[in-house]
Design a protein around this motif. Structure first.
Motif, PDB file in Angstrom:
ATOM      1  N   GLU A   7       0.838  -1.208   0.000  1.00 28.64           N
ATOM      2  CA  GLU A   7       0.000   0.000   0.000  1.00 28.64           C
ATOM      3  C   GLU A   7       0.869   1.252   0.000  1.00 28.64           C
ATOM      4  N   ARG A   8       1.930   1.249   0.803  1.00 28.60           N
ATOM      5  CA  ARG A   8       2.804   2.423   0.881  1.00 28.60           C
ATOM      6  C   ARG A   8       3.508   2.661  -0.460  1.00 28.60           C
ATOM      7  N   LEU A   9       4.005   1.591  -1.065  1.00 29.31           N
ATOM      8  CA  LEU A   9       4.656   1.727  -2.370  1.00 29.31           C
ATOM      9  C   LEU A   9       3.685   2.251  -3.417  1.00 29.31           C
ATOM     10  N   ALA A  10       2.466   1.719  -3.399  1.00 29.00           N
ATOM     11  CA  ALA A  10       1.473   2.144  -4.387  1.00 29.00           C
ATOM     12  C   ALA A  10       1.109   3.613  -4.204  1.00 29.00           C
ATOM     13  N   ARG A  11       0.924   4.031  -2.965  1.00 29.86           N
ATOM     14  CA  ARG A  11       0.580   5.436  -2.725  1.00 29.86           C
ATOM     15  C   ARG A  11       1.750   6.349  -3.083  1.00 29.86           C
ATOM     16  N   ALA A  34      -5.185   1.703  -3.287  1.00 26.77           N
ATOM     17  CA  ALA A  34      -4.017   2.166  -4.026  1.00 26.77           C
ATOM     18  C   ALA A  34      -3.414   1.072  -4.899  1.00 26.77           C
ATOM     19  N   VAL A  35      -3.290  -0.139  -4.378  1.00 25.68           N
ATOM     20  CA  VAL A  35      -2.649  -1.224  -5.125  1.00 25.68           C
ATOM     21  C   VAL A  35      -3.442  -1.566  -6.377  1.00 25.68           C
ATOM     22  N   ARG A  84      10.414  10.810   5.646  1.00 25.92           N
ATOM     23  CA  ARG A  84       9.543   9.649   5.587  1.00 25.92           C
ATOM     24  C   ARG A  84       8.326   9.966   4.724  1.00 25.92           C
ATOM     25  N   PHE A  85       7.605   8.938   4.362  1.00 26.31           N
ATOM     26  CA  PHE A  85       6.356   9.074   3.620  1.00 26.31           C
ATOM     27  C   PHE A  85       5.250   8.516   4.494  1.00 26.31           C
ATOM     28  N   ILE A  86       4.265   9.339   4.828  1.00 24.30           N
ATOM     29  CA  ILE A  86       3.181   8.880   5.699  1.00 24.30           C
ATOM     30  C   ILE A  86       1.878   8.823   4.908  1.00 24.30           C
ATOM     31  N   CYS A  87       1.045   7.843   5.246  1.00 21.67           N
ATOM     32  CA  CYS A  87      -0.196   7.570   4.523  1.00 21.67           C
ATOM     33  C   CYS A  87      -1.383   7.576   5.483  1.00 21.67           C
ATOM     34  N   PRO A  88      -2.591   7.739   4.956  1.00 21.91           N
ATOM     35  CA  PRO A  88      -3.773   7.512   5.783  1.00 21.91           C
ATOM     36  C   PRO A  88      -3.714   6.116   6.408  1.00 21.91           C
ATOM     37  N   ALA A 101     -12.074  15.062   1.909  1.00 24.88           N
ATOM     38  CA  ALA A 101     -12.798  14.027   1.153  1.00 24.88           C
ATOM     39  C   ALA A 101     -11.932  13.505   0.011  1.00 24.88           C
ATOM     40  N   ASP A 102     -12.448  13.496  -1.217  1.00 26.77           N
ATOM     41  CA  ASP A 102     -11.686  12.928  -2.327  1.00 26.77           C
ATOM     42  C   ASP A 102     -10.527  13.806  -2.766  1.00 26.77           C
ATOM     43  N   ALA A 103     -10.435  15.022  -2.248  1.00 29.65           N
ATOM     44  CA  ALA A 103      -9.282  15.888  -2.526  1.00 29.65           C
ATOM     45  C   ALA A 103      -8.187  15.716  -1.478  1.00 29.65           C
ATOM     46  N   ARG A 104      -8.346  14.742  -0.596  1.00 31.76           N
ATOM     47  CA  ARG A 104      -7.350  14.463   0.431  1.00 31.76           C
ATOM     48  C   ARG A 104      -6.038  14.035  -0.221  1.00 31.76           C
ATOM     49  N   PRO A 105      -4.904  14.422   0.359  1.00 32.80           N
ATOM     50  CA  PRO A 105      -3.625  13.968  -0.195  1.00 32.80           C
ATOM     51  C   PRO A 105      -3.530  12.443  -0.234  1.00 32.80           C
ATOM     52  N   THR A 106      -2.905  11.935  -1.292  1.00 33.61           N
ATOM     53  CA  THR A 106      -2.644  10.498  -1.392  1.00 33.61           C
ATOM     54  C   THR A 106      -1.730  10.056  -0.265  1.00 33.61           C
TER      55      THR A 106
END
Length: 386
Positions: A7-11, A34-35, A84-88, A101-106
């Motif tokens: 998931e992290r790689l895909a995002r 994401a994947v 680092r790269f952080i994700c939801p 909403a859908d404009a949230r950062p990836t």
């Protein structure tokens, strides 16, 4: 929730493929994950075309970008910077960004030793004109320093003018500040702020939606502002023209239910015109950090009461004040005349005159009374003194 390595790689890859704020991409990401979204974009099995709103032109653009995406290299590059790269789903993810909403950062690329989620919980955005006046720079620096001293994180965009002044004010106070960039977190933009951005990365946080080495564009600056608005408890605008990216930030903050504030300036200044228009609407006028903290903070974080100096005359009760006002500016009068003018009895007037004498406001002149001819310690005893 734990974010998987896939998931992290895909995002991370999607930050190279999908532009910030792309609501189509955000919707597909929400629906597919994401994947799966990466798989559909990169394979030609016809599943990408089934996504609602996916046009051939849009898909061709995504696939062209996907050819050069190397998320592993990007993750290594940011790690080499101590970032680092952080994700939801990550513990450090600031969930208030979900309001977009859908404009949230990836995802967010981050440099700096601090915890973004914790910092964002007590943060305020200070934004404004790049070509600000000395007044705007002074106010922004004062707000940055004052908010930092009150324990707030100052968030801005590291641009020239108001942004830079706010960051420097917070740093000078030994406080916390975070810069949200419209480019990769390894790209010092503007170049004139390379040293400032470096200091922020060492002491605070540098944040961006774009992967390492990506450069800013005009549209990315505007889209960056939505992250500043969503990340913070409120936005303060210091100097902005009618057409200003800072007002975009403020209006986005309003739509998200955040506090929106403005610092007033001269009515004749075009650089304050946008701020004044904001204040004519839902914006709240503020002049210092304490007033900002009172609005966005918890119960009890009150700004000090604002009033002019207190003079001895202000402390007199109503009857004593009328008796004092009954004495002429020059010359003396008897107690009966003072009583008549003050609208009280002679005995009451004489009693008050003796009290005023002990306080230094009046003095005896034979059988009459007159004002003390020189100021008392904290105010002018003469009629009309303040």
């Amino acid at each position: 929730m734990t974010v998987s390595g896939q998931e992290r790689l895909a995002r991370a890859a999607l930050t190279r493929i999908i532009e910030p704020g792309d609501e189509h991409g955000g919707r597909w990401l929400r629906e597919c994950g994401a994947v799966e979204l990466i798989r559909r974009i990169t394979t030609r099995d016809g599943t990408a075309e089934q996504l609602g709103g996916m046009t051939p032109k849009r898909l061709a653009g995504y696939r062209l970008r996907a050819e050069s995406a190397d998320p592993g290299q990007d993750l290594s590059a940011v790690a080499a910077l101590g970032g680092r790269f952080i994700c939801p789903g990550d513990r450090e993810w600031p969930t208030q960004l979900d309001d977009l909403a859908d404009a949230r950062p990836t995802g967010l690329w981050v440099r700096g030793p601090r915890d973004l989620r914790l910092w964002a919980l007590r943060s305020v955005a200070v934004v404004g004109a790049r070509a600000c006046t000395p007044y705007g720079s002074h106010m922004a620096a004062g707000l940055g320093a004052g908010l930092a001293e009150l324990g707030w994180v100052v968030v801005s965009g590291a641009a020239f003018g108001v942004d830079g002044a706010a960051h420097r004010g917070a740093l000078a106070a030994g406080g916390a500040t975070a810069a949200v960039l419209a480019c990769g977190v390894d790209v010092p933009y503007p170049r004139g702020h390379a040293e400032l951005i470096g200091r922020i990365a060492e002491q605070g946080l540098v944040i961006g939606e774009l992967p390492p080495s990506d450069h800013p564009t005009r549209s990315r600056f505007i889209l960056r502002n939505r992250v500043i608005a969503a990340l913070t408890r409120g936005t303060v605008v210091v100097e902005a023209e009618y057409r200003s990216g800072s007002l975009v930030t403020a209006r986005c903050a309003q739509r998200l239910g955040r506090f929106t504030m403005g610092v007033p300036g001269p009515a004749t200044s075009g650089l304050s015109a946008g701020v004044h228009e904001l204040l004519r609407g839902e914006g709240v006028l503020v002049t210092d950090a304490a007033e900002v903290a009172e609005l966005v903070g918890e119960i009890g974080e009150l700004a000090p009461a604002r009033r002019g100096p207190v003079h001895p005359r202000d402390l007199l009760d109503a009857v004593s004040a009328r008796v004092l006002d009954a004495l002429p500016y020059r010359g003396s009068v008897g107690g009966r005349e003072v009583a008549r003018t003050a609208g009280t009895s002679t005995d009451e007037a004489l009693g008050r005159l003796y009290e005023l004498h002990s306080l230094g406001f009046v003095e005896r002149d034979g059988d009459g009374w007159q004002l003390t001819p020189r100021p008392t310690c904290n105010g002018d005893a003469r009629r009309g003194g303040t």
